[in-house]
Each structure stands twice: as structure tokens, then as C-alpha cells.
Design a protein around this motif. Structure first.
Motif, PDB file in Angstrom:
ATOM      1  N   VAL A 111       0.863  -1.186   0.000  1.00 52.11           N
ATOM      2  CA  VAL A 111       0.000   0.000   0.000  1.00 52.11           C
ATOM      3  C   VAL A 111       0.895   1.230   0.000  1.00 52.11           C
ATOM      4  N   PRO A 112       0.848   2.053  -1.068  1.00 50.47           N
ATOM      5  CA  PRO A 112       1.738   3.208  -1.102  1.00 50.47           C
ATOM      6  C   PRO A 112       1.367   4.240  -0.031  1.00 50.47           C
ATOM      7  N   SER A 113       2.393   4.892   0.536  1.00 50.50           N
ATOM      8  CA  SER A 113       2.151   5.911   1.561  1.00 50.50           C
ATOM      9  C   SER A 113       2.153   7.294   0.926  1.00 50.50           C
ATOM     10  N   ARG A 114       1.070   8.056   1.148  1.00 45.81           N
ATOM     11  CA  ARG A 114       0.984   9.418   0.601  1.00 45.81           C
ATOM     12  C   ARG A 114       1.899  10.366   1.378  1.00 45.81           C
ATOM     13  N   LEU A 115       1.945  10.156   2.711  1.00 44.80           N
ATOM     14  CA  LEU A 115       2.716  11.077   3.557  1.00 44.80           C
ATOM     15  C   LEU A 115       4.213  10.814   3.490  1.00 44.80           C
ATOM     16  N   HIS A 116       4.593   9.608   3.050  1.00 41.08           N
ATOM     17  CA  HIS A 116       6.020   9.259   2.953  1.00 41.08           C
ATOM     18  C   HIS A 116       6.288   8.765   1.538  1.00 41.08           C
ATOM     19  N   PRO A 117       6.429   9.690   0.589  1.00 44.87           N
ATOM     20  CA  PRO A 117       6.542   9.300  -0.826  1.00 44.87           C
ATOM     21  C   PRO A 117       7.651   8.264  -1.027  1.00 44.87           C
ATOM     22  N   GLY A 118       7.349   7.254  -1.861  1.00 49.83           N
ATOM     23  CA  GLY A 118       8.348   6.232  -2.154  1.00 49.83           C
ATOM     24  C   GLY A 118       8.377   5.107  -1.137  1.00 49.83           C
ATOM     25  N   LYS A 119       7.615   5.264  -0.031  1.00 47.92           N
ATOM     26  CA  LYS A 119       7.562   4.180   0.952  1.00 47.92           C
ATOM     27  C   LYS A 119       6.202   3.480   0.894  1.00 47.92           C
ATOM     28  N   PHE A 120       6.216   2.213   1.343  1.00 47.17           N
ATOM     29  CA  PHE A 120       4.998   1.412   1.242  1.00 47.17           C
ATOM     30  C   PHE A 120       4.676   0.726   2.564  1.00 47.17           C
ATOM     31  N   TYR A 121       3.398   0.636   2.876  1.00 48.60           N
ATOM     32  CA  TYR A 121       2.933  -0.250   3.942  1.00 48.60           C
ATOM     33  C   TYR A 121       2.660  -1.620   3.298  1.00 48.60           C
ATOM     34  N   ALA A 122       2.359  -2.615   4.129  1.00 48.29           N
ATOM     35  CA  ALA A 122       1.893  -3.895   3.588  1.00 48.29           C
ATOM     36  C   ALA A 122       0.653  -4.320   4.357  1.00 48.29           C
ATOM     37  N   LEU A 123      -0.201  -5.106   3.690  1.00 49.38           N
ATOM     38  CA  LEU A 123      -1.315  -5.742   4.398  1.00 49.38           C
ATOM     39  C   LEU A 123      -0.757  -7.025   5.016  1.00 49.38           C
ATOM     40  N   PRO A 124      -1.172  -7.372   6.233  1.00 51.34           N
ATOM     41  CA  PRO A 124      -0.538  -8.518   6.905  1.00 51.34           C
ATOM     42  C   PRO A 124      -0.923  -9.860   6.278  1.00 51.34           C
ATOM     43  N   GLN A 125       0.091 -10.698   6.036  1.00 53.83           N
ATOM     44  CA  GLN A 125      -0.186 -12.067   5.563  1.00 53.83           C
ATOM     45  C   GLN A 125      -0.797 -12.879   6.689  1.00 53.83           C
ATOM     46  N   ALA A 126      -0.525 -12.470   7.914  1.00 50.66           N
ATOM     47  CA  ALA A 126      -1.088 -13.073   9.129  1.00 50.66           C
ATOM     48  C   ALA A 126      -0.666 -12.142  10.258  1.00 50.66           C
ATOM     49  N   PRO A 127      -1.364 -12.180  11.404  1.00 50.60           N
ATOM     50  CA  PRO A 127      -0.951 -11.315  12.518  1.00 50.60           C
ATOM     51  C   PRO A 127       0.237 -11.888  13.294  1.00 50.60           C
ATOM     52  N   GLN A 128       1.067 -12.702  12.647  1.00 49.57           N
ATOM     53  CA  GLN A 128       2.119 -13.472  13.321  1.00 49.57           C
ATOM     54  C   GLN A 128       2.960 -12.654  14.308  1.00 49.57           C
ATOM     55  N   GLN A 129       3.602 -11.591  13.814  1.00 52.03           N
ATOM     56  CA  GLN A 129       4.505 -10.858  14.710  1.00 52.03           C
ATOM     57  C   GLN A 129       3.730 -10.153  15.818  1.00 52.03           C
ATOM     58  N   PHE A 130       2.558  -9.608  15.449  1.00 51.64           N
ATOM     59  CA  PHE A 130       1.787  -8.887  16.474  1.00 51.64           C
ATOM     60  C   PHE A 130       1.320  -9.818  17.586  1.00 51.64           C
ATOM     61  N   LYS A 131       0.894 -11.040  17.203  1.00 43.93           N
ATOM     62  CA  LYS A 131       0.386 -11.910  18.260  1.00 43.93           C
ATOM     63  C   LYS A 131       1.520 -12.352  19.185  1.00 43.93           C
ATOM     64  N   GLN A 132       2.731 -12.461  18.630  1.00 46.92           N
ATOM     65  CA  GLN A 132       3.870 -12.786  19.491  1.00 46.92           C
ATOM     66  C   GLN A 132       4.194 -11.607  20.417  1.00 46.92           C
ATOM     67  N   LEU A 133       4.068 -10.405  19.880  1.00 48.00           N
ATOM     68  CA  LEU A 133       4.321  -9.211  20.704  1.00 48.00           C
ATOM     69  C   LEU A 133       3.270  -9.079  21.811  1.00 48.00           C
ATOM     70  N   ILE A 134       2.043  -9.524  21.516  1.00 51.97           N
ATOM     71  CA  ILE A 134       0.988  -9.493  22.547  1.00 51.97           C
ATOM     72  C   ILE A 134       1.377 -10.412  23.715  1.00 51.97           C
ATOM     73  N   MET A 135       2.042 -11.528  23.390  1.00 51.99           N
ATOM     74  CA  MET A 135       2.512 -12.432  24.442  1.00 51.99           C
ATOM     75  C   MET A 135       3.645 -11.764  25.246  1.00 51.99           C
ATOM     76  N   VAL A 136       4.571 -11.105  24.529  1.00 51.62           N
ATOM     77  CA  VAL A 136       5.679 -10.418  25.209  1.00 51.62           C
ATOM     78  C   VAL A 136       5.117  -9.300  26.108  1.00 51.62           C
TER      79      VAL A 136
END
Length: 593
Positions: A183-208
Motif C-alpha cells: 500500500v503506497p504511503s501518501r505522507l512518505h513518498p516512495g515508501k509502502f505499507y503492507a497488508l498482513p499475511q497473518a498477525p504473526q509478529q503482532f500476536k507474538q508481541l501481545i505475548m511479550v
């Protein structure tokens, strides 16, 4: 005072309402003309009610005009049906409504596809007019099933002490195994977000972060090449993570939820509760697949020793090379030349030169049993008898043989096993059989001889840091899948929560520490500040509903699916952006060569 649109739904009325003045609203399911008497089957979300009008009715002239799928409001009086005309299939089958007035709430153009009846229509039409497709009984039922399954999942998770948290949809790109949607970022030209393939990292961070038991009905986004049992853009999973757990703890938390769902929503089908554990390597050996269909009792076996140095030159030669094997697919009750030839033809259709076979029949001289078929002649009676005993076969049974490098023939052997089970009626019907596939290898060799992760890079290697000092291809991960009836329903693992093991694990796969810091900076940082041992899994909701609805195509259980080419024919996605959108995002489109 009558409600503006309805006093009852189209499923409410029964003999207790006879004589009442009622108002119904819904879709005209079909119109029938019985010589001067008009019948409408009126349908809404809840059910169907039969409405009638004769020439005495004030609504008769109006009803003559309506067509299928018009939305109408009917005023009328409830009548009991004659005993001979009762429709036992409908909850409202004992009554009908005599129409006294009709208002058209929404007329319909001529239909591109009918809603009434079970005609097969091209998928193109069905997806372009999905809102009509969804009015059909089967799809309406599938969507309600899906809704109820999700509700039940949530309740079962809450009852087991899990809490639901939402994780971001707009995030950073991460190598999960498939392609990211960017997903291209309007506020940060040339940079992109991504849609998550899975909440993998976030769910691990929720445990931490100390939350102990998390779940989410999570949308996942992958830019995949489509298949019948997989949606090409997005899908939903029941995402789960737990702290201070071993593999067994995860299994114990998940089984009652999944088994309970199947028991609740597959009435009349047997749901097996003994979930066996099968090592990944055994699953490939016995079933030719890492998602075996255990309704079929056939288990393949290694019979190399009986062919080594035998008179069957093709196999004897193969076995002189290291890494080659001969495997047998036992076929109880398959002992006829006709059946064996048919299965041989199946193997040729799958691209093999064929499958060798032996079948056991009554001896021609009446002295008991003999082994028949070209293979039996080549290897002689002692060896065929040793094979029969190893496979536990008898007169009237057969066995098929495949040789070579297992990875080259395993998948076809698996398909042949399924075909044999089906053809011989050995595969149990109307049931669900589950197995945890465990001990996945942590690494695999790629085509160019490099070492790479074979599954989830975040899994804990069995044996910890020490295990990573030996041969990477011998390392197993705490990584598991749940297989059911030939589908993978769940994938998960115990996570690697120690930075030093994580760096080492990635190093073996050719990622230097700097690369790990760059790609998973957030997780690595988190693990340096006190991370609990944790693990979890995710269950594919679309696939579970597909099994419960007894559908072979995942698009039958998704409300607004993409087609096979990842296009949304109803909304017209993907579409071209406007020049203004492109300018705002500092993007330029490069035409394809």
C-alpha cells in the motif's frame, strides 16, 4: 397499528394465526397461475409463505403484474390449508395468506440468472451478480452456517479463557512465505505499507506484552496464485497464541474448540475424537501427503528389501543407487487383473510410466493361494510371500509398487492411495478424522543447493541452540499442522523466543544478523526485554466452513469472493487509479513490456 412493512416474517405464520389480518414483505420467489387463482411464494431471510389471490381479491390485478424477485408488501388474511394441500417441507406449510392488497417496494429487471431452482450457472455470471447468487437457498444457507460457526468459535474461545484483540491491517512488509500486498504511503513518498499475511509478529508481541491467551478472527492478505481450496487475495483465520505452553498445551486448548465446532455443525456425521499424532516424515511415507485423509485406512510401506537383488531388473537397478526406495500401496479386495489394469492406467494418466502390481488369487491347481501378475513371476514365490506377510494381505487382495526417489513419486503415490480407497469403497463416508502432523523439518535444501526454512521461520528448533550446531537438515521444529479429511485446517508452532537462537536459526538460512534486525527489528527488540515461552496456531475459517458445508470450492462459502484471476467482477477490482491519486502518491505506472 400495523407496522409499515411487516407484522410477521415469512417464517412466522402457522395455524394459530388463522383468521388474522397480517402484513408480509419479501421477494417474489415464484408466481404460479392456476387458472384464475394466482399463487406467489413470498421469500425473506427467514423463510417462505404462500400467498394467493383470486379474481374477487382487490390485489388480483396488481399481482398479475409482478415478476420473480420483485420486492413486494402483501396485506392479507391467514387461512388454513386443506389437509390434502399441506406442505410438510415448509414451517408455514399448513397456512396460506389470502391477499387483499399489494404494494411494490422494489421492481426487478429481467434476471440474468434465476434464483428459484438449482440450475448450474457459469461462475462469471454468478460472481458478477453475486447479490442474486446469494439469494439462492444453498448459498444463503452456507453464509448463515459461516456466521454461526464464527459466533460459536468466539464463544468457545472466550469460554477457554482467551481474549480477543485486534491487530493492525496496515503494517510493515514481512517475509511470511507468500507475496505481500503493498500500500503506497501518501505522507512518505516512495515508501509502502503492507497488508498482513497473518498477525504473526503482532500476536507474538501481545505475548511479550503479558496478555497470556489471545485470539482473533483475523483477515489475512496474500497475493497468491489461486487454487480451488484457497482464496487468491484474502481469507479469515481463527488466530491463537498462548504463553508458557508446550506443544501439548496448544493441542489441548485447540481440540475442544475445533472438535466442538464439527460436532455442532455436522449433525449426522461422525466426528472422531482420537486425534493421532503423526511425524511429518511418516505421513509422507505412509500417505504420500502432509495432510492425509485418514478416512482411507490404506497405509503405504517401504518394501525395498524384497526387491533388492531380485529378478525384477527395473527396481533392482533403482535400488543400487542411494536414496532410492520401493514403496507398496496395499489394496485390500483389489485382487483382480481388471482393477489392477485400471489403476495402472490411472498412474500413466498422472505422468508415471505405470505402477507394478501383484495380486493374490486362488491357485489354479486348487492348492491354496498364488501370487499373480508380471511382477510376481519376476521375483519368485519367496519374495512375493514375504511382501504379502509384511503388508498383511490375503487372497483377493492386491498391492501396487512405485520406485525411485521418494520426493519424486510420493505425491502421485498419495493420489493413487486416495483413488484406490475410493474405488474399492474402503474410504469411510460421512465422518471427520483428524491428525496432528508434527516434527516438521526446520530446514530444506532449495533447488540450487542452499539451505532455507522449510516452514515458519519463527518456530523453536527442537533441542534449542545445540541442535543448530549439527546438520541443519536433521533439525526438527516445534511446528505442527492439523489435517482433516485431506485438508490442512491448522498450522502452528512453539515460537523461538530467544534472540541468540533466532539469530543462529536465520544465519543457517543465509540471513546475516543485520538482515534479521532490519526485517524483524520489532520482534528482536522485544525478545531482549523478557519474552515468555509462547506458541499458538491459526485455523482457516473458510476451509472449515467448506468442509462443514460439504463444498469442494472455497468460493461457495465466501460472501463476495474473487474469481480465479483475483478479480472482483461485481465491484470491478482491481481498477485503474485516477491521475490525481497517482500524483498524490508520487507514483508512476510503467507499462508492461
Amino acid at each position: 397499528m400495523m407496522h409499515a412493512y411487516r407484522s410477521h416474517t415469512c417464517a412466522d405464520l402457522n395455524t394459530s394465526n388463522v383468521g388474522q389480518e397480517v402484513r408480509l414483505s419479501g421477494w417474489v420467489h415464484r408466481v404460479r397461475d392456476h387458472g384464475g387463482v394466482l399463487f406467489i411464494d413470498l421469500r425473506d431471510h427467514y423463510g417462505i409463505t404462500q400467498v394467493l389471490a383470486d379474481s374477487d381479491s382487490a390485489a388480483f390485478a396488481q399481482i398479475e403484474k409482478v415478476r420473480a424477485e420483485w420486492v413486494v408488501q402483501i396485506d392479507g388474511r391467514v387461512k388454513g390449508r386443506d389437509a390434502a394441500l399441506v406442505n410438510p417441507k415448509l414451517p408455514t406449510g399448513e397456512i396460506e395468506v389470502y391477499a387483499t392488497g399489494l404494494t411494490v417496494l422494489g421492481a426487478a429487471d429481467e434476471l440474468p440468472m434465476p434464483v428459484f431452482g438449482d440450475v448450474e450457472y457459469p461462475e462469471e455470471t454468478r460472481l458478477t451478480y453475486r447479490f442474486l447468487d446469494l439469494r439462492r437457498e444453498k448459498l444463503h444457507r452456507n453464509m448463515m452456517l459461516r456466521s454461526n460457526v464464527v459466533r460459536s468459535m468466539r464463544k468457545r474461545m472466550w469460554d477457554q479463557g482467551f481474549n480477543e484483540f485486534q491487530t493492525p491491517i496496515i503494517t510493515a512488509s514481512s517475509p511470511e512465505g507468500a507475496r505481500d500486498f503493498l500500500v503506497p504511503s501518501r505522507l512518505h513518498p516512495g515508501k509502502f505499507y503492507a497488508l498482513p499475511q497473518a498477525p504473526q509478529q503482532f500476536k507474538q508481541l501481545i505475548m511479550v506484552a503479558g496478555f497470556d491467551r489471545y485470539f482473533q478472527i483475523a483477515p489475512c492478505f496474500r497475493d497468491e496464485d489461486p487454487r480451488a481450496d484457497r482464496s487468491p487475495t484474502d481469507f479469515y483465520q481463527l488466530d491463537i497464541e498462548m504463553s508458557f505452553v508446550t506443544q501439548e498445551d496448544v493441542f489441548a486448548a485447540v481440540q475442544p474448540v475445533v472438535q466442538g465446532i464439527f460436532e455442532e455443525f455436522a449433525p449426522g456425521k461422525k466426528v472422531y475424537s482420537d486425534w493421532t499424532k503423526i511425524a511429518y516424515r511418516d505421513s509422507l511415507k505412509w500417505y504420500g501427503s502432509d495432510k492425509p485423509d485418514l478416512r482411507n485406512p490404506i497405509r503405504m510401506q517401504d518394501v525395498s528389501e524384497h526387491f533388492a537383488g531380485s529378478g525384477f531388473a527395473i527396481f533392482a537397478k533403482l535400488l543400487e543407487q542411494p536414496g532410492n526406495e520401493v514403496r507398496a500401496i496395499p489394496a485390500p479386495t483389489g485382487g483382480s487383473r481388471k482393477f489392477c489394469d485400471r489403476m495402472n492406467a490411472f498412474a500413466q494418466k498422472e505422468g508415471l510410466p505405470g505402477m507394478g502390481y501383484i495380486f493374490w488369487r486362488k491357485a489354479e491347481d486348487g492348492s491354496g493361494m498364488e501370487a499373480a501378475g508380471p511382477l510376481a513371476k519376476n521375483i519368485g514365490p519367496e519374495r512375493t510371500e514375504a511382501i504379502r506377510l509384511q503388508l498383511g494381505l490375503n487372497e483377493g487382495d492386491a498391492a501396487f509398487f512405485l520406485g525411485g526417489k521418494p520426493e519424486a513419486f510420493e505425491a502421485i503415490a498419495g493420489r493413487a492411495r486416495n483413488e484406490i480407497g475410493r474405488e474399492l469403497g474402503l474410504t469411510e463416508k460421512d465422518c471427520f478424522k483428524f491428525a496432528w502432523i508434527v516434527d516438521f523439518p526446520m530446514y530444506e535444501k532449495t533447488d540450487d543447493g542452499k539451505i532455507d526454512f522449510s516452514h515458519n521461520p519463527f518456530s523453536m528448533p527442537q533441542g534449542g541452540l545445540e541442535a543448530l550446531n549439527g546438520d541443519p537438515l536433521q533439525v526438527y521444529a516445534y511446528q505442527y499442522d492439523l489435517a482433516c479429511n485431506g485438508y490442512e485446517l491448522i498450522s502452528g508452532g512453539i515460537r523461538n523466543h530467544k534472540p541468540e537462537i533466532m539469530f543462529k536459526a536465520f544465519e543457517l538460512a543465509g540471513y546475516p544478523n543485520s538482515e534479521v534486525e532490519k526485517r524483524f527489528g520489532g520482534m528482536v527488540k522485544a525478545f531482549k526485554y523478557g519474552a515468555p515461552p509462547h506458541g499458538g496456531c491459526a485455523a482457516g475459517i473458510d476451509r472449515i466452513v467448506m468442509l462443514l458445508a460439504d463444498e469442494a470450492n472455497i468460493r461457495e462459502v465466501i460472501m463476495f469472493p474473487m474469481n480465479q484471476r483475483a478479480e472482483d467482477l461485481l465491484m470491478g477490482a482491481p481498477s485503474e487509479p485516477t491521475n490525481l491519486q497517482m500524483r498524490e502518491l508520487s507514483l508512476r505506472s510503467v507499462p508492461k513490456e
